[in-house]
Design a protein around this motif. Structure first.
Motif, mmCIF file in Angstrom:
data_model
loop_
_atom_site.group_PDB
_atom_site.id
_atom_site.type_symbol
_atom_site.label_atom_id
_atom_site.label_comp_id
_atom_site.label_asym_id
_atom_site.label_seq_id
_atom_site.Cartn_x
_atom_site.Cartn_y
_atom_site.Cartn_z
ATOM 1 N N THR A 7 -5.100 -0.029 9.746
ATOM 2 C CA THR A 7 -5.247 -1.021 8.693
ATOM 3 C C THR A 7 -4.331 -2.191 9.014
ATOM 4 N N VAL A 8 -4.893 -3.401 9.029
ATOM 5 C CA VAL A 8 -4.099 -4.588 9.343
ATOM 6 C C VAL A 8 -3.981 -5.537 8.156
ATOM 7 N N GLU A 9 -4.809 -5.330 7.128
ATOM 8 C CA GLU A 9 -4.727 -6.155 5.934
ATOM 9 C C GLU A 9 -5.316 -5.379 4.769
ATOM 10 N N SER A 10 -4.701 -5.539 3.592
ATOM 11 C CA SER A 10 -5.268 -4.913 2.394
ATOM 12 C C SER A 10 -4.929 -5.753 1.173
ATOM 13 N N HIS A 11 -5.761 -5.617 0.178
ATOM 14 C CA HIS A 11 -5.547 -6.302 -1.094
ATOM 15 C C HIS A 11 -5.903 -5.317 -2.194
#
Length: 186
Positions: A81-85
């Protein structure tokens, strides 16, 4: 965040590490019940445990698409995972039964975009119904397929990419948002 110690938690035992039996079968819901140690000083589930449950949903998605432990051991590749919101939409009390729906929003050679929607349901193992139409939390993620031995991205195997692409569906209206500026621009 809670001042309680976050326990080291192993992956969910109900997530079997087998390849999907049908390439276009939808992803199953992930189910959990909110444990007492997940409750923070405000009397509801702490933000860290939303992330934990969403992490279990990501693990289940990986298993269902062929990126299970056997795959990781034999190839040295995994999903990072490199980005999450995350959006926290409603308080979740101790003992609440959760159902998490995972949707693939896009996949290409080395990337996958997906989201999780967490619902509070009336009983363990229940599917969210019309009364549960509003999730209690959502998470949108971007992940890369990484060859851990080489330390860089690598293409998905054809079978995994085909499975991911077969699962792609339209993004929900809330996906793609970012955190609002504070104060708002004038």
């Amino acid at each position: 965040m809670s001042e309680r110690t976050i326990p080291q938690t192993a992956p969910a035992p109900e997530a079997e590490e087998t390849a999907p039996t049908h390439e276009t079968a939808p992803l199953p819901l992930l189910h959990r019940t909110v444990r007492p140690e997940w409750i923070d000083y405000n009397g509801h589930m702490s933000e860290a445990f939303y992330v934990l449950v969403f992490g279990y949903a990501t693990d289940a998605m990986m298993i269902e698409t062929g990126l299970h432990a056997g795959y990781r051991e034999s190839t040295g590749c995994s999903l990072y995972t490199v980005e999450s919101h995350i959006r926290y939409l409603r308080d979740v009390p101790e003992g609440a039964h959760l159902a998490v729906r995972t949707r693939l929003l896009g996949a290409d050679t080395k990337k996958a975009r997906f989201c999780h929607e967490m619902y509070a349901v009336d009983a363990p193992g229940e599917t969210p119904g019309p009364g549960d139409a509003s999730p209690v939390a959502t998470s949108e993620l971007l992940a890369l397929h990484v060859d851990q031995r080489l330390g860089r991205t690598a293409p998905f195997p054809d079978r995994v990419r085909a499975r991911l692409e077969a699962l792609v569906e339209p993004a929900p209206e809330w996906a793609g948002r970012s955190i609002a500026e504070v104060p708002a621009p004038r």
